[in-house]
Write a protein that holds these residues in place. Structure first.
Motif, PDB file in Angstrom:
ATOM      1  N   LEU A 186       0.823  -1.199   0.000  1.00 37.54           N
ATOM      2  CA  LEU A 186       0.000   0.000   0.000  1.00 37.54           C
ATOM      3  C   LEU A 186       0.863   1.257   0.000  1.00 37.54           C
ATOM      4  N   GLU A 217       0.494   8.664   4.363  1.00 37.79           N
ATOM      5  CA  GLU A 217      -0.695   7.873   4.024  1.00 37.79           C
ATOM      6  C   GLU A 217      -1.290   8.418   2.725  1.00 37.79           C
ATOM      7  N   LEU A 266      -5.794   5.948   2.550  1.00 34.81           N
ATOM      8  CA  LEU A 266      -5.902   4.893   3.567  1.00 34.81           C
ATOM      9  C   LEU A 266      -7.251   4.998   4.265  1.00 34.81           C
ATOM     10  N   ASP A 272      -6.876   0.177   2.396  1.00 34.42           N
ATOM     11  CA  ASP A 272      -7.085   1.440   1.685  1.00 34.42           C
ATOM     12  C   ASP A 272      -8.505   1.510   1.128  1.00 34.42           C
TER      13      ASP A 272
END
Length: 217
Positions: free
Chosen positions: A35, A60, A63, A115
């Motif tokens: 991710l 991030e 997410l 995610d």
């Protein structure tokens, strides 16, 4: 990039065949995606009766959330909580989760980071030890005419109680349903001669076996 599952064979040749290797890979469907997330740390700490988990992310992208998973008694991870993610960030972010009902003994945790597209990845594993309160006490030991079994439990439980001599021969057996604070007295019979015995107390619900070595005088 290979997208289908199945068995794949890879041939490797170096220096025109001087070194040759063949590798076989079995690709299954349970694959973990990488991710757009940078996990800085995932740690834990035991405080009183609560297991506290802490983690930080460096960045991030899209997410959705973190699912906290804990390994159960048969070795499989199960979700015990969920924490929403900020989602998009390039700053250091901190998260926490409190497991207020940890299992007795050692607990293993991991993060499942999901995610917006449903893709997920796992963190490292954190291990925290929980003090296990003793539930069964046997006394007196050594014993002469009887033994007492005290049950330090919170709810009614059924037990299968057996006593074996040094050769493994069962000399006594009985079923008992105990409530909180109950005490069972087992009287010595003619089959119990002076010597060392092994007491087995099996929790009928969980299958856990408590054992205690008993000396009869």
């Amino acid at each position: 990039m290979i997208g289908d599952t199945g068995i794949y064979v890879c041939y490797l040749s170096i220096n025109n065949g001087c070194i040759e290797r063949t590798y076989t890979y079995n690709l299954v469907g349970d694959c973990y995606m990488i991710l757009p997330l940078k996990l800085a740390s995932f740690t834990g700490r035991r405080e009183s009766s609560i297991n506290n988990l802490y983690w930080k992310t460096l960045s991030e992208t899209n997410l959705l959330h973190f699912i906290i998973e804990r390994k159960n008694s048969i070795g499989a991870y199960q979700p015990v909580g969920r924490v929403a993610a900020i989602g998009n960030s390039n700053q250091l972010l901190s998260y926490t989760f409190k497991d207020k009902s940890p299992l007795a003994g050692r607990n293993f945790y991991r993060l499942k980071m999901v995610d917006l597209d449903g893709r997920f990845s796992y963190s490292n594993i954190v291990s925290l030890a929980t003090e296990q309160q003793r539930e069964i006490f046997v006394y007196p030991n050594p014993a002469k005419d009887f033994i007492n079994i005290s049950f330090n439990i919170k709810e009614n439980r059924s037990y299968a109680i057996k006593c074996f001599d040094a050769t493994g021969r069962m000399v006594t057996e009985q079923k008992y349903t105990a409530a909180a604070g109950n005490q069972l007295q087992i009287k010595r019979t003619n089959t119990i001669q002076p010597g060392i015995y092994l007491l087995h107390i099996r929790d009928e619900a969980t299958g856990h076996i408590f054992t205690e070595r008993i000396i009869f005088l």
